[in-house]
Design a protein around this motif. Structure first.
Motif, mmCIF file in Angstrom:
data_model
loop_
_atom_site.group_PDB
_atom_site.id
_atom_site.type_symbol
_atom_site.label_atom_id
_atom_site.label_comp_id
_atom_site.label_asym_id
_atom_site.label_seq_id
_atom_site.Cartn_x
_atom_site.Cartn_y
_atom_site.Cartn_z
ATOM 1 N N UNK A 276 0.830 -1.209 0.000
ATOM 2 C CA UNK A 276 0.000 0.000 0.000
ATOM 3 C C UNK A 276 0.864 1.258 0.000
ATOM 4 N N UNK A 277 1.952 1.241 0.734
ATOM 5 C CA UNK A 277 2.838 2.408 0.796
ATOM 6 C C UNK A 277 3.483 2.680 -0.562
ATOM 7 N N UNK A 278 3.932 1.628 -1.225
ATOM 8 C CA UNK A 278 4.518 1.797 -2.554
ATOM 9 C C UNK A 278 3.496 2.347 -3.540
ATOM 10 N N UNK A 279 2.268 1.856 -3.457
ATOM 11 C CA UNK A 279 1.217 2.360 -4.341
ATOM 12 C C UNK A 279 0.925 3.826 -4.070
ATOM 13 N N UNK A 280 0.957 4.227 -2.810
ATOM 14 C CA UNK A 280 0.729 5.630 -2.461
ATOM 15 C C UNK A 280 1.824 6.518 -3.038
ATOM 16 N N UNK A 281 3.077 6.109 -2.911
ATOM 17 C CA UNK A 281 4.183 6.918 -3.418
ATOM 18 C C UNK A 281 4.128 7.043 -4.940
ATOM 19 N N UNK A 282 3.843 5.963 -5.631
ATOM 20 C CA UNK A 282 3.790 6.009 -7.088
ATOM 21 C C UNK A 282 2.644 6.888 -7.583
ATOM 22 N N UNK A 283 1.491 6.777 -6.967
ATOM 23 C CA UNK A 283 0.347 7.575 -7.404
ATOM 24 C C UNK A 283 0.524 9.052 -7.075
ATOM 25 N N UNK A 284 1.307 9.366 -6.039
ATOM 26 C CA UNK A 284 1.533 10.775 -5.694
ATOM 27 C C UNK A 284 2.265 11.502 -6.812
ATOM 28 N N UNK A 285 3.170 10.813 -7.514
ATOM 29 C CA UNK A 285 3.907 11.429 -8.616
ATOM 30 C C UNK A 285 3.181 11.299 -9.949
ATOM 31 N N UNK A 286 2.146 10.488 -10.011
ATOM 32 C CA UNK A 286 1.470 10.241 -11.282
ATOM 33 C C UNK A 286 0.405 11.291 -11.576
ATOM 34 N N UNK A 287 -0.612 11.379 -10.704
ATOM 35 C CA UNK A 287 -1.744 12.263 -11.001
ATOM 36 C C UNK A 287 -2.566 12.433 -9.727
ATOM 37 N N UNK A 288 -3.125 13.646 -9.470
ATOM 38 C CA UNK A 288 -3.963 13.821 -8.273
ATOM 39 C C UNK A 288 -5.176 12.893 -8.248
ATOM 40 N N UNK A 289 -5.784 12.674 -9.406
ATOM 41 C CA UNK A 289 -6.935 11.773 -9.439
ATOM 42 C C UNK A 289 -6.520 10.346 -9.100
ATOM 43 N N UNK A 290 -5.343 9.937 -9.561
ATOM 44 C CA UNK A 290 -4.873 8.593 -9.256
ATOM 45 C C UNK A 290 -4.564 8.439 -7.774
ATOM 46 N N UNK A 291 -4.067 9.511 -7.160
ATOM 47 C CA UNK A 291 -3.830 9.455 -5.710
ATOM 48 C C UNK A 291 -5.142 9.294 -4.961
ATOM 49 N N UNK A 292 -6.181 10.034 -5.387
ATOM 50 C CA UNK A 292 -7.489 9.883 -4.745
ATOM 51 C C UNK A 292 -8.025 8.468 -4.925
#
Length: 286
Positions: free
Chosen positions: A51-67
């Motif tokens: 889950x932590x890795x997914x959070x870090x990757x989505x933070x750099x990808x797109x705001x919608x992806x982070x949500x």
């Protein structure tokens, strides 16, 4: 003739166990099993890292992806939380928790400007009403009413703590803060593997805080934000809070199930959201 002492009819009485033996028995748990708090939960550790890795990757990808990532972690929580705490009627509360897990991040992501969390209290209020209305329409006599309410409100509280992670990506340096947070949570969960070792069991929380501080500092050294001292403070707090949540849930008997361990892992990541948001707003504006 001398009197012959009577032969006892039953087996001889066993000596009463000493206080030391009784204490050892309580420490070992029922039927000689080890106490639940000394049992490792490796699936929870692996899920926390994922889950932590997914959070870090989505933070750099797109705001919608982070949500979407925060919503996905919330859905995992909804899937296992009510079974983990043995809710009397888990089906409808699980659906309510799942709807709230999606609604909170979606509302924040759709808010165009500051304050990004201004509509989150509406989601929390709607969640509380749904939890209460469900209890009113129950037809089973409402056994364990207080416990059922506490379980539902607890899930809502954890989900609400995770929502402040969503707007951080729209702050200057926010993705770097989220990366440091993810690194701290992922490395701090390795302290869970020390559980069960007699000499190290009492030191798992300080070890988790140290590991979190080192991980956040290393991430900040690579990304450049936040500063080293700020990252160290962030890692200490995030590592300690996430570890405390997992250790709080670890002794529960349903933690033997994979679903419950996934729920504990998601809760340990979501619960740090408020801490990260407050620190980011304080640290990044100085």
């Amino acid at each position: 003739m001398p009197d012959i002492p009577p032969v006892p009819s039953g087996p001889p009485d066993r000596p009463a166990p000493s206080q030391t033996q009784s204490a050892q028995g309580r420490a070992r748990g029922p039927a000689g099993m080890p106490p639940p708090e000394s049992v490792r939960r490796p699936r929870a550790v692996l899920a926390t890292v994922g889950f932590s890795a997914l959070l870090a990757l989505s933070a750099y990808a797109d705001p919608a992806l982070l949500a979407m990532t925060v919503g996905l972690v919330g859905l995992v929580l909804a899937w296992g939380w009510h079974d983990l705490l043995r809710a009397p009627v888990p089906t409808v509360p699980r659906l309510i928790t799942g709807a709230l897990a999606v609604a909170g991040p979606a509302v924040v992501a759709l808010t165009p400007d500051e304050p990004y969390l201004r509509w989150e209290p509406v989601v929390v209020a709607a969640g509380l009403l749904a939890i209460l209305l469900h209890q009113l329409v129950r037809t089973d006599g409402r056994p364990r009413l207080t416990e059922s309410l506490a379980i539902g409100v607890g899930a809502l509280a954890v989900l609400t703590c995770g929502v402040p992670l969503v707007p951080l990506v729209r702050m200057y340096g926010g993705p770097d803060v989220l990366a440091a947070t993810a690194a701290a949570v992922a490395l701090a969960c390795l302290a869970d593997l020390l559980v069960g070792r007699r000499r190290l069991h009492a030191w798992t929380l300080p070890v988790a805080m140290l590991l979190g501080g080192w991980a956040a500092t290393a991430a900040a050294f690579v990304t450049g934000t936040p500063r080293i001292g700020q990252a160290l403070l962030l890692g200490f707090l995030v590592g300690g809070v996430s570890h405390a949540m997992r250790r709080l849930l670890a002794p529960l008997a349903p933690m033997a199930w994979a679903r419950s361990q996934l729920a504990a892992a998601s809760a340990s990541l979501l619960v740090v959201g408020v801490v990260v948001n407050v620190l980011a707003r304080v640290l990044l504006t100085r």
